[in-house]
Design an enzyme around this catalytic site. Structure first.
Site, mmCIF file in Angstrom:
data_model
loop_
_atom_site.group_PDB
_atom_site.id
_atom_site.type_symbol
_atom_site.label_atom_id
_atom_site.label_comp_id
_atom_site.label_asym_id
_atom_site.label_seq_id
_atom_site.Cartn_x
_atom_site.Cartn_y
_atom_site.Cartn_z
ATOM 1 N N ASP A 172 3.908 -15.516 -8.231
ATOM 2 C CA ASP A 172 2.879 -15.160 -7.362
ATOM 3 C C ASP A 172 2.167 -15.923 -6.518
ATOM 4 O O ASP A 172 2.270 -17.232 -6.506
ATOM 5 C CB ASP A 172 1.940 -14.745 -8.544
ATOM 6 C CG ASP A 172 0.769 -13.901 -8.004
ATOM 7 O OD1 ASP A 172 1.037 -13.017 -6.809
ATOM 8 O OD2 ASP A 172 -0.433 -13.684 -8.944
ATOM 9 N N ASN B 127 3.505 -2.629 -7.296
ATOM 10 C CA ASN B 127 3.568 -2.854 -5.980
ATOM 11 C C ASN B 127 4.014 -1.870 -4.681
ATOM 12 O O ASN B 127 3.671 -2.270 -3.664
ATOM 13 C CB ASN B 127 4.722 -4.068 -5.859
ATOM 14 C CG ASN B 127 4.290 -5.628 -6.456
ATOM 15 O OD1 ASN B 127 5.232 -6.087 -6.905
ATOM 16 N ND2 ASN B 127 3.017 -5.736 -6.443
#
Ligand code: IPE
Ligand code: IPE
Ligand code: MG
Length: 242
Positions: free
Chosen positions: A21, A69
């Site tokens: 991330d 996502n």
């Protein structure tokens, strides 16, 4: 004790999960578009794989694209689909030469591009015989979707008569996850300072030790993996006991 960077190689985590991330923030801080952060994450990933091989890890699962996502801007989603395809084209030989078995976990139907799925399947097939380390790439992966899919298989097996509903237990669920042979996740690493699971390996990481690092994913290197494994080895795991 066989030590590398203070790590006891006889007590390695059986399975390490990584939530890669911070790519967007890494790029933002440099005045670059978010996609430049994804591109820069490639080196972090392959240095981490190299480090995992050096350490002797057997199972490594990386979170590449979540079922959530898809909510990102279409241009970023499109970039990520193409980027992951290119990355496979670029790196498949390398992984094969390093005797890494590559597997994908996640849903493979639409809207994942057909060409990408074919490439995933080809990469899995050509590396299927390797036993040194398994690299699971979580793509269009969601922990809840995985449990839904397992529940559907259980319902289908029960309807067909091969599974008795009163015999459903943890083993029957485990056997129907995307990577049924993978051991439980012992160590889960997330970069970028965020401290949440974001739907990653909900079942498999039930008893994982969590390590959160402040740096963004593109800056992550094998030394950071070693540090996380070292931290894991200093933790006292109890599994409910005293
Ligand atoms: C992780 O980085 C990569 C993916 C989720 C594909 P991000 O893109 O989430 O980067 P941040 O969290 O916005 O900085
Ligand atoms: C998790 O990161 C997914 C991947 C790393 C692929 P996100 O950046 O999507 O997670 P949230 O939205 O911050 O929870
Ligand atoms: Mg993020």
């Amino acid at each position: 004790m066989n030590v590398l960077d203070g790590i006891d190689r006889s007590r390695l985590p059986a399975h390490v999960g990584v939530i890669m991330d911070g790519n967007g923030r890494w790029a933002g801080e440099r005045g670059l578009p978010r996609n430049a952060g994804h591109s820069a994450g490639e080196e972090a990933l392959f240095d981490t794989v190299e480090g995992a091989l050096e350490l002797g890890l057997r199972w490594l699962t990386v979170y590449a694209f979540s079922t959530e996502n898809w909510k990102r801007p279409p241009s970023e989603v499109r970039f990520l689909m193409g980027f992951n395809r290119d990355l496979l084209v670029r790196r498949a030989d390398d992984l094969d030469e390093r005797r890494v078995r590559v597997r994908f976990i996640g849903r493979r139907g639409r809207p994942v591009p057909r060409g990408l799925v074919q490439l995933m399947e080809r990469t899995e097939a050509r590396t299927a015989h390797h036993t040194r380390m398994t690299l699971q790439i979580a793509f269009n992966y969601g922990g809840r979707a995985e449990l839904v899919d397992a529940a559907r298989r259980i319902a289908a097996d029960a309807a067909e008569g091969s599974l008795r509903p009163d015999r459903v237990d943890e083993r029957s669920i485990r056997a129907r996850l995307y990577g049924p042979e993978a051991p439980d996740v012992d160590l889960l690493v997330r970069t970028s300072g965020e401290q949440r699971l974001s739907n990653f390996l909900l079942w498999e990481a039930a008893y994982a030790e969590l390590v959160f690092t402040d740096g963004y994913w593109p800056d992550f290197r094998r030394g950071d993996l070693y540090a996380a494994v070292g931290e894991f080895q200093r933790r006292a795991r109890r599994f409910g006991r005293v």
